[in-house]
Enzyme design. Structure first.
Site, PDB file in Angstrom:
ATOM      1  CG  HIS A 102      44.243 -30.111  75.412  1.00  0.00           C
ATOM      2  ND1 HIS A 102      45.509 -30.259  75.892  1.00  0.00           N
ATOM      3  CD2 HIS A 102      43.937 -31.282  74.804  1.00  0.00           C
ATOM      4  CE1 HIS A 102      45.967 -31.451  75.586  1.00  0.00           C
ATOM      5  NE2 HIS A 102      45.041 -32.107  74.928  1.00  0.00           N
TER       6      HIS A 102
HETATM    7  C1  UD1 Z   1      42.199 -33.844  70.526  1.00  0.00           C
HETATM    8  C2  UD1 Z   1      42.358 -35.270  71.033  1.00  0.00           C
HETATM    9  C3  UD1 Z   1      43.170 -35.270  72.328  1.00  0.00           C
HETATM   10  C4  UD1 Z   1      44.488 -34.553  72.125  1.00  0.00           C
HETATM   11  C5  UD1 Z   1      44.260 -33.180  71.550  1.00  0.00           C
HETATM   12  C6  UD1 Z   1      45.575 -32.541  71.203  1.00  0.00           C
HETATM   13  C7  UD1 Z   1      40.585 -36.914  70.610  1.00  0.00           C
HETATM   14  C8  UD1 Z   1      39.426 -37.610  71.193  1.00  0.00           C
HETATM   15  N1  UD1 Z   1      41.059 -35.887  71.326  1.00  0.00           N
HETATM   16  O1  UD1 Z   1      41.471 -33.129  71.509  1.00  0.00           O
HETATM   17  O2  UD1 Z   1      43.439 -36.606  72.740  1.00  0.00           O
HETATM   18  O3  UD1 Z   1      45.143 -34.456  73.365  1.00  0.00           O
HETATM   19  O4  UD1 Z   1      43.482 -33.275  70.347  1.00  0.00           O
HETATM   20  O5  UD1 Z   1      45.499 -31.161  71.150  1.00  0.00           O
HETATM   21  O6  UD1 Z   1      41.024 -37.253  69.534  1.00  0.00           O
HETATM   22  N2  UD1 Z   1      38.996 -26.663  67.554  1.00  0.00           N
HETATM   23  C9  UD1 Z   1      39.261 -25.522  66.845  1.00  0.00           C
HETATM   24  N3  UD1 Z   1      40.234 -25.580  65.904  1.00  0.00           N
HETATM   25  C10 UD1 Z   1      40.930 -26.696  65.604  1.00  0.00           C
HETATM   26  C11 UD1 Z   1      40.633 -27.858  66.315  1.00  0.00           C
HETATM   27  C12 UD1 Z   1      39.668 -27.832  67.288  1.00  0.00           C
HETATM   28  O7  UD1 Z   1      38.668 -24.477  67.073  1.00  0.00           O
HETATM   29  O8  UD1 Z   1      41.792 -26.665  64.707  1.00  0.00           O
HETATM   30  C13 UD1 Z   1      37.987 -26.594  68.646  1.00  0.00           C
HETATM   31  C14 UD1 Z   1      36.593 -26.998  68.201  1.00  0.00           C
HETATM   32  O9  UD1 Z   1      35.704 -26.172  68.868  1.00  0.00           O
HETATM   33  C15 UD1 Z   1      36.453 -28.408  68.730  1.00  0.00           C
HETATM   34  C16 UD1 Z   1      37.308 -28.379  69.979  1.00  0.00           C
HETATM   35  O10 UD1 Z   1      38.383 -27.491  69.684  1.00  0.00           O
HETATM   36  O11 UD1 Z   1      35.132 -28.750  68.994  1.00  0.00           O
HETATM   37  C17 UD1 Z   1      37.859 -29.740  70.382  1.00  0.00           C
HETATM   38  O12 UD1 Z   1      38.536 -30.328  69.288  1.00  0.00           O
HETATM   39  P1  UD1 Z   1      38.607 -31.934  69.112  1.00  0.00           P
HETATM   40  O13 UD1 Z   1      39.290 -32.249  67.855  1.00  0.00           O
HETATM   41  O14 UD1 Z   1      37.279 -32.541  69.346  1.00  0.00           O
HETATM   42  O15 UD1 Z   1      39.464 -32.423  70.329  1.00  0.00           O
HETATM   43  P2  UD1 Z   1      40.696 -31.807  71.118  1.00  0.00           P
HETATM   44  O16 UD1 Z   1      40.179 -31.236  72.393  1.00  0.00           O
HETATM   45  O17 UD1 Z   1      41.487 -30.923  70.234  1.00  0.00           O
HETATM   46  N1  UDP Z   2      52.647 -27.428  71.740  1.00  0.00           N
HETATM   47  C1  UDP Z   2      53.021 -26.422  70.831  1.00  0.00           C
HETATM   48  N2  UDP Z   2      52.468 -25.170  70.991  1.00  0.00           N
HETATM   49  C2  UDP Z   2      51.617 -24.871  71.992  1.00  0.00           C
HETATM   50  C3  UDP Z   2      51.249 -25.886  72.913  1.00  0.00           C
HETATM   51  C4  UDP Z   2      51.771 -27.165  72.731  1.00  0.00           C
HETATM   52  O1  UDP Z   2      53.818 -26.665  69.937  1.00  0.00           O
HETATM   53  O2  UDP Z   2      51.166 -23.724  72.072  1.00  0.00           O
HETATM   54  C5  UDP Z   2      53.172 -28.787  71.546  1.00  0.00           C
HETATM   55  C6  UDP Z   2      53.940 -29.356  72.707  1.00  0.00           C
HETATM   56  O3  UDP Z   2      55.301 -29.032  72.585  1.00  0.00           O
HETATM   57  C7  UDP Z   2      53.693 -30.846  72.596  1.00  0.00           C
HETATM   58  C8  UDP Z   2      52.352 -30.951  71.900  1.00  0.00           C
HETATM   59  O4  UDP Z   2      52.062 -29.640  71.394  1.00  0.00           O
HETATM   60  O5  UDP Z   2      54.654 -31.471  71.783  1.00  0.00           O
HETATM   61  C9  UDP Z   2      51.294 -31.379  72.859  1.00  0.00           C
HETATM   62  O6  UDP Z   2      50.046 -31.275  72.253  1.00  0.00           O
HETATM   63  P1  UDP Z   2      48.705 -31.231  73.079  1.00  0.00           P
HETATM   64  O7  UDP Z   2      48.982 -30.750  74.454  1.00  0.00           O
HETATM   65  O8  UDP Z   2      47.739 -30.477  72.254  1.00  0.00           O
HETATM   66  O9  UDP Z   2      48.222 -32.741  73.069  1.00  0.00           O
HETATM   67  P2  UDP Z   2      48.524 -34.032  73.970  1.00  0.00           P
HETATM   68  O10 UDP Z   2      49.983 -34.239  74.002  1.00  0.00           O
HETATM   69  O11 UDP Z   2      47.938 -33.787  75.325  1.00  0.00           O
HETATM   70  O12 UDP Z   2      47.776 -35.106  73.280  1.00  0.00           O
END
Ligand code: UD1
Ligand code: UDP
Length: 440
Positions: free
Chosen positions: A209
């Site tokens: 992601h």
């Molecule tokens: C965010 C964090 C990242 C973290 C990740 C965990 C920042 C800058 N990024 O990235 O460090 O690793 O979360 O998963 O804070 N969206 C949905 N539903 C949701 C949330 C998001 O559809 O509930 C979609 C939207 O289209 C959105 C995109 O995902 O634009 C990205 O979401 P965003 O919150 O900007 O960042 P993440 O990629 O989730």
């Molecule tokens: N995770 C989860 N379900 C999923 C994918 C990830 O519970 O389908 C959990 C995983 O065990 C880990 C956390 O989500 O603890 C990691 O989140 P993510 O990869 O979104 O963010 P990051 O750690 O890169 O910030």
């Protein structure tokens, strides 16, 4: 004492859950503030349920948007809550936009900030996460740091060692606590139950992601090309919403979804996901949390990145950086699948993230700071100390704490001839080169 926890995304909920639980057990007053950055049920609510933590007291529903927009809305909402609630300390976790917003707002209101998972550095300033974690560290009063290596990053940037607490990572607490519960409960998610992982061989769990991967078409294409050649695997891909959107925009979603060996499913709840990862032969990921969980669960990991702020997993031997290079991904995946000795070595890599008591150590330190009045942020009343920064080589048996008492000094860095060493109180300095701040 009142503790406020600010969180907004899936990994923050998972990693703060053990701390929230520890605070509750001790009967300390707490509030939980959700920024609303993640809002889908499977990215947020499900984790409060699976990890059995109370629902947030506040949700400021910032939703998705550009960094400026999201962070700005968070700051406005967080400020209103903190002015009203007046906590003694605000906890932020990791490196998301909630960390940046929470740390800036709290510190400007003269509320102590505790940064959980502080000190990580990828040294890649194109990553929003690197900016967030560095900025949060500038404002914090207490730093809860997973490893000695991350603590040394903070020393090298000039932070006082007195406020650095090496606690391990709360992800280990969460993993240990919930894996057994998960196994007893069995699989709940329909999509995973249908795949019957208990009777599957060669499971590869895939997650990705990170903006630097999934927003760049060429990288996604390379990764898909590698997956095409891993046709002996059952590749299970709980897809992050960001990734689903970008794959669709690039016109690549159907191509990936139609591969026989790839099962694209919804993001899983924590208990189901733990069962999936622990049953896997291999994890392919760009997730931060998953790099840590892989080494905790003894599953080899290949990380789809060119750098990592979790280098300990690589030096311990449980994780290999493969970028998004098709040949490097395949070469390493095939080695893990065919070379038993190699794969066993990766599985047995020592977990650098502690024993699963990180939440306890964190809350112990907060209580201690509170009792000593060290959470109060005020301008110094005394006429300023003058201090000089000195360097010396030590040639006697003397511990860090004895040296500091004798010299009225604070040790900053210690070198053992080859490496920097974290100056724990009881460390014998004989034969070491040190730098220290001498108070006059
Ligand atoms: C965010 C964090 C990242 C973290 C990740 C965990 C920042 C800058 N990024 O990235 O460090 O690793 O979360 O998963 O804070 N969206 C949905 N539903 C949701 C949330 C998001 O559809 O509930 C979609 C939207 O289209 C959105 C995109 O995902 O634009 C990205 O979401 P965003 O919150 O900007 O960042 P993440 O990629 O989730
Ligand atoms: N995770 C989860 N379900 C999923 C994918 C990830 O519970 O389908 C959990 C995983 O065990 C880990 C956390 O989500 O603890 C990691 O989140 P993510 O990869 O979104 O963010 P990051 O750690 O890169 O910030």
């Amino acid at each position: 004492m009142k503790i406020a926890t600010i969180l907004g995304t899936r990994p923050e909920i998972i990693k703060m859950a053990p701390i929230i639980d520890e605070i509750s057990k001790r009967g300390i007053d707490q509030i939980i503030l959700h920024t609303g950055q993640h809002y889908d049920k499977e990215m947020s609510d499900n984790f409060f349920h699976d990890l059995e933590i109370p629902a947030p007291d506040y949700n400021i529903h910032v939703g998705s948007g550009t960094h400026g927009n999201q962070t700005g809305l968070m700051m406005k909402g967080i400020e209103e809550v903190l002015l009203d609630e007046k906590p003694d300390i605000v906890l932020v976790q990791g490196d998301t936009n909630a960390v940046l917003a929470g740390a800036l707002v709290a510190s400007k209101l003269h509320i102590a900030v505790g940064h959980v998972e502080a000190g990580l550095r990828s040294f890649d300033m194109t990553m929003p996460e690197e900016i967030n974690r560095r900025a949060a560290d500038v404002t914090a009063t207490m730093y809860f740091i997973p490893t000695e290596q991350s603590a040394i990053n903070l020393l090298a940037e000039g932070f006082s060692r007195k406020n650095l607490f090496i606690t391990g990572n709360t992800v280990v607490d969460a993993c240990f606590r919930h894996l057994e519960i998960a196994k007893k409960r069995g699989i709940e998610e329909e999509s995973l139950a249908e795949l019957d992982i208990d009777n599957m061989d060669n499971i590869l769990t895939l997650t990705m992601h990170r903006a630097e991967n999934v927003d760049v078409k060429e990288r996604v294409v390379n990764i898909i090309e590698a997956l095409k050649e891993l046709d002996q695997m059952n590749i299970i891909f709980p897809i992050h919403p960001r990734t689903k959107n970008t794959l669709k925009n690039f016109g690549l979603f159907d191509e990936l979804n139609n591969l026989d060996q790839v099962h694209v499913i919804k993001p899983l709840g924590y208990l189901d996901f733990l069962q999936l990862t622990s049953a896997s032969t291999l994890i392919l990921t760009d997730s931060g949390g998953l790099q840590e969980e892989a080494i905790t669960l003894n599953v080899p990991a290949l990380t789809l990145r060119y750098n990592t702020e979790r280098p300990e997993t690589v030096t311990a031997g449980g994780n290999i950086l493969v970028g998004s290079d098709k040949d490097v991904i395949l070469e390493n995946a095939k080695k893990i699948l065919t070379d038993e000795e190699f794969s066993e070595k990766m599985k047995n890599a020592e977990n650098p993230y502690g024993m699963g008591d990180s939440a306890k150590l964190t809350v112990d330190a907060i209580e201690d700071y509170y009792e000593k009045g060290l959470l109060n942020i005020s301008a110094p009343e005394d006429i300023m100390d003058s201090f000089t920064r000195k360097m010396a080589s030590v040639e006697q048996d003397i511990t860090v704490s004895d040296f500091e008492t004798d010299e009225n000094a604070l040790i900053h860095m210690v070198f053992d001839g080859n490496n920097m060493v974290f100056p724990k109180d009881e460390l014998n300095l004989n034969g070491m080169m040190i730098t220290y701040d001498k108070r006059e």
